[in-house]
Design a protein around this motif. Sequence first.
Motif, PDB file in Angstrom:
ATOM      1  N   GLN A 284      -4.844 -16.424   7.646  1.00 41.29           N
ATOM      2  CA  GLN A 284      -4.007 -17.441   7.529  1.00 41.29           C
ATOM      3  C   GLN A 284      -2.790 -16.972   6.411  1.00 41.29           C
ATOM      4  N   ILE A 285      -3.163 -16.270   5.710  1.00 40.41           N
ATOM      5  CA  ILE A 285      -1.937 -15.569   4.622  1.00 40.41           C
ATOM      6  C   ILE A 285      -0.993 -14.682   5.361  1.00 40.41           C
ATOM      7  N   SER A 286      -1.605 -14.042   6.331  1.00 41.97           N
ATOM      8  CA  SER A 286      -0.683 -13.307   7.219  1.00 41.97           C
ATOM      9  C   SER A 286       0.169 -14.008   7.956  1.00 41.97           C
ATOM     10  N   HIS A 287      -0.171 -14.969   8.782  1.00 45.64           N
ATOM     11  CA  HIS A 287       0.626 -15.911   9.465  1.00 45.64           C
ATOM     12  C   HIS A 287       1.575 -16.568   8.761  1.00 45.64           C
ATOM     13  N   HIS A 288       1.452 -16.893   7.362  1.00 42.80           N
ATOM     14  CA  HIS A 288       2.263 -17.741   6.589  1.00 42.80           C
ATOM     15  C   HIS A 288       3.213 -16.853   6.105  1.00 42.80           C
ATOM     16  N   LYS A 289       2.953 -15.410   5.732  1.00 37.80           N
ATOM     17  CA  LYS A 289       3.901 -14.553   5.225  1.00 37.80           C
ATOM     18  C   LYS A 289       4.745 -13.573   6.115  1.00 37.80           C
ATOM     19  N   THR A 290       4.002 -13.318   7.083  1.00 36.39           N
ATOM     20  CA  THR A 290       4.567 -12.188   7.936  1.00 36.39           C
ATOM     21  C   THR A 290       4.309 -12.484   9.605  1.00 36.39           C
ATOM     22  N   GLY A 291       2.931 -13.012  10.015  1.00 38.22           N
ATOM     23  CA  GLY A 291       2.828 -13.448  11.137  1.00 38.22           C
ATOM     24  C   GLY A 291       2.235 -12.251  12.180  1.00 38.22           C
ATOM     25  N   SER A 292       2.316 -10.833  11.574  1.00 42.12           N
ATOM     26  CA  SER A 292       1.589  -9.845  12.523  1.00 42.12           C
ATOM     27  C   SER A 292       1.181  -8.829  11.442  1.00 42.12           C
ATOM     28  N   PRO A 293      -0.150  -8.784  11.019  1.00 44.08           N
ATOM     29  CA  PRO A 293      -0.503  -7.968   9.983  1.00 44.08           C
ATOM     30  C   PRO A 293      -0.892  -6.596  10.818  1.00 44.08           C
ATOM     31  N   TYR A 294      -0.855  -5.626   9.622  1.00 44.70           N
ATOM     32  CA  TYR A 294      -1.082  -4.128  10.074  1.00 44.70           C
ATOM     33  C   TYR A 294      -2.428  -3.963   9.752  1.00 44.70           C
ATOM     34  N   LEU A 295      -3.393  -3.677  10.295  1.00 45.11           N
ATOM     35  CA  LEU A 295      -4.799  -3.257  10.040  1.00 45.11           C
ATOM     36  C   LEU A 295      -4.862  -1.975   9.665  1.00 45.11           C
ATOM     37  N   GLN A 296      -5.654  -2.065   8.410  1.00 44.04           N
ATOM     38  CA  GLN A 296      -5.796  -0.589   7.979  1.00 44.04           C
ATOM     39  C   GLN A 296      -7.206  -0.562   7.036  1.00 44.04           C
ATOM     40  N   SER A 297      -7.453   0.581   6.227  1.00 45.26           N
ATOM     41  CA  SER A 297      -8.603   0.535   5.308  1.00 45.26           C
ATOM     42  C   SER A 297      -8.192  -0.068   3.826  1.00 45.26           C
ATOM     43  N   ALA A 298      -9.004  -0.477   3.300  1.00 42.90           N
ATOM     44  CA  ALA A 298      -8.607  -0.985   1.745  1.00 42.90           C
ATOM     45  C   ALA A 298      -8.333   0.172   0.892  1.00 42.90           C
ATOM     46  N   ILE A 299      -7.143   0.391   0.960  1.00 49.29           N
ATOM     47  CA  ILE A 299      -7.005   1.572   0.089  1.00 49.29           C
ATOM     48  C   ILE A 299      -5.613   1.392  -0.463  1.00 49.29           C
TER      49      ILE A 299
ATOM     50  N   GLY B 222       3.865  -6.818   1.235  1.00 48.86           N
ATOM     51  CA  GLY B 222       3.688  -5.566   0.424  1.00 48.86           C
ATOM     52  C   GLY B 222       2.409  -5.456  -0.083  1.00 48.86           C
ATOM     53  N   ASP B 223       1.569  -6.502   0.103  1.00 48.65           N
ATOM     54  CA  ASP B 223       0.057  -6.544  -0.310  1.00 48.65           C
ATOM     55  C   ASP B 223      -0.904  -5.890   0.554  1.00 48.65           C
ATOM     56  N   VAL B 224      -1.747  -5.271   0.011  1.00 54.61           N
ATOM     57  CA  VAL B 224      -3.262  -4.843   0.992  1.00 54.61           C
ATOM     58  C   VAL B 224      -4.415  -5.929   0.686  1.00 54.61           C
ATOM     59  N   TYR B 225      -4.802  -6.580   1.928  1.00 59.82           N
ATOM     60  CA  TYR B 225      -5.762  -7.507   1.852  1.00 59.82           C
ATOM     61  C   TYR B 225      -7.073  -6.959   2.335  1.00 59.82           C
ATOM     62  N   ALA B 226      -8.268  -6.616   1.434  1.00 62.57           N
ATOM     63  CA  ALA B 226      -9.305  -6.334   1.929  1.00 62.57           C
ATOM     64  C   ALA B 226     -10.120  -7.424   2.549  1.00 62.57           C
ATOM     65  N   ILE B 227     -10.822  -7.106   3.585  1.00 61.48           N
ATOM     66  CA  ILE B 227     -11.492  -8.233   4.314  1.00 61.48           C
ATOM     67  C   ILE B 227     -13.036  -8.270   4.156  1.00 61.48           C
ATOM     68  N   GLY B 228     -13.653  -9.110   3.439  1.00 56.68           N
ATOM     69  CA  GLY B 228     -15.070  -9.369   3.002  1.00 56.68           C
ATOM     70  C   GLY B 228     -15.669 -10.418   3.735  1.00 56.68           C
ATOM     71  N   GLU B 229     -17.224 -10.453   3.269  1.00 58.70           N
ATOM     72  CA  GLU B 229     -18.030 -11.379   4.117  1.00 58.70           C
ATOM     73  C   GLU B 229     -18.945 -11.786   2.838  1.00 58.70           C
ATOM     74  N   ILE B 230     -19.064 -13.157   2.980  1.00 58.08           N
ATOM     75  CA  ILE B 230     -20.114 -13.851   1.604  1.00 58.08           C
ATOM     76  C   ILE B 230     -21.367 -12.933   1.583  1.00 58.08           C
ATOM     77  N   GLY B 231     -21.775 -12.498   0.462  1.00 55.08           N
ATOM     78  CA  GLY B 231     -22.989 -11.662   0.038  1.00 55.08           C
ATOM     79  C   GLY B 231     -23.078 -10.376   0.281  1.00 55.08           C
TER      80      GLY B 231
ATOM     81  N   THR C 146      -5.997   7.616  -6.399  1.00 57.84           N
ATOM     82  CA  THR C 146      -6.417   6.363  -5.304  1.00 57.84           C
ATOM     83  C   THR C 146      -7.669   5.357  -5.649  1.00 57.84           C
ATOM     84  N   VAL C 147      -7.253   4.408  -5.368  1.00 58.22           N
ATOM     85  CA  VAL C 147      -8.197   3.198  -5.445  1.00 58.22           C
ATOM     86  C   VAL C 147      -8.570   2.663  -4.127  1.00 58.22           C
ATOM     87  N   THR C 148      -9.905   2.612  -4.000  1.00 62.64           N
ATOM     88  CA  THR C 148     -10.420   2.086  -2.647  1.00 62.64           C
ATOM     89  C   THR C 148     -11.636   1.333  -2.672  1.00 62.64           C
ATOM     90  N   LEU C 149     -11.558   0.148  -2.126  1.00 63.00           N
ATOM     91  CA  LEU C 149     -12.647  -0.879  -2.201  1.00 63.00           C
ATOM     92  C   LEU C 149     -13.610  -0.468  -1.139  1.00 63.00           C
TER      93      LEU C 149
END
Length: 296
Positions: A125-140, A165-174, A147-150
């Motif tokens: 949702q935030i990707s569509h709102h801001k850019t429309g086309s996210p670039y998938l990568q690792s949370a680094i 300009g932001d990196v959004y890590a993708i998580g799951e509840i729990g 270096t900081v890594t989730l």
Amino acid sequence: MPRTNLVASLLLASVAVLAACHKSSDVSHLSAPESAGYAPAGQQYSINATPAPADAAGPIAPGGGEASVGGALAERERQQSRGLGTAYGEQRSSSVRGTRFERADAYNPDLVLSLRYNDAEGVSQISHHKTGSPYLQSAIQQSNPVTVTLRDEYGAPLSAAQVGGDVYAIGEIGARYTIGVENHSPQRLEVVASVDGLDVLDGEEADFHKRGYVVAPYTSFAIEGWRTSDDTVAAFRFSDTDAGYAAQMGKPRNIGVIGVAFFREAGRVHDDIFRRDNADPFPNRYAPPPPAYRGY
């Protein structure tokens, strides 16, 4: 298919593929620092590498219920991601010991790195709102020499999306996660970290004036949770927003962001190392006139 649903479907499908790859790959865990520490209330401590048990308590269940709504409003709420927070999880072993560290600048960090996080639907949702086309990568996030890594509980970097300009890590509840910190420099660094705007050591609002962990040269370590004693932390686990620690503490404003500030150590030797590490081979691109030059 509407463009919004198409973007969300593509991102969710890509995330699923990345998550499957991470779970099936061999992962090397972060090594423990030789001397890393923190200093709450004017004292200084350091990490003593004590591996946490692999069979620690399971995921935290989302808390609280929601009032039911009907019609178009209910449909809109189903389509909108409520988002993730970080819960105050189960107790895990993480021992610390004392060490001395004097900052080169007491209140101004030399570098600040940050990562944002949400569930896959929220990131879409935030990707569509801001850019429309996210670039998938690792949370680094990386900026020489740190270096900081989730990472997930097995040590693999979380999947993420570059959104503007932001990196959004993708998580799951729990799911449990850790904050991996790597120091590639020849000097010790103090690390002050926050999750959802709260300091990871005392749980209060984060501030550069507070003290943090100290990581030795050319070493790495993982921040596994909110510190609860010299020997334990409360694990970081993704939860729904209302069950997150920040929301439970009445401070939900900054949920969804993780920050790490780095301070270098005082002293002429360390200052010289830092200067050399940041020396510019081409500090001026043009030739200045000599002091006595008058022009013709």
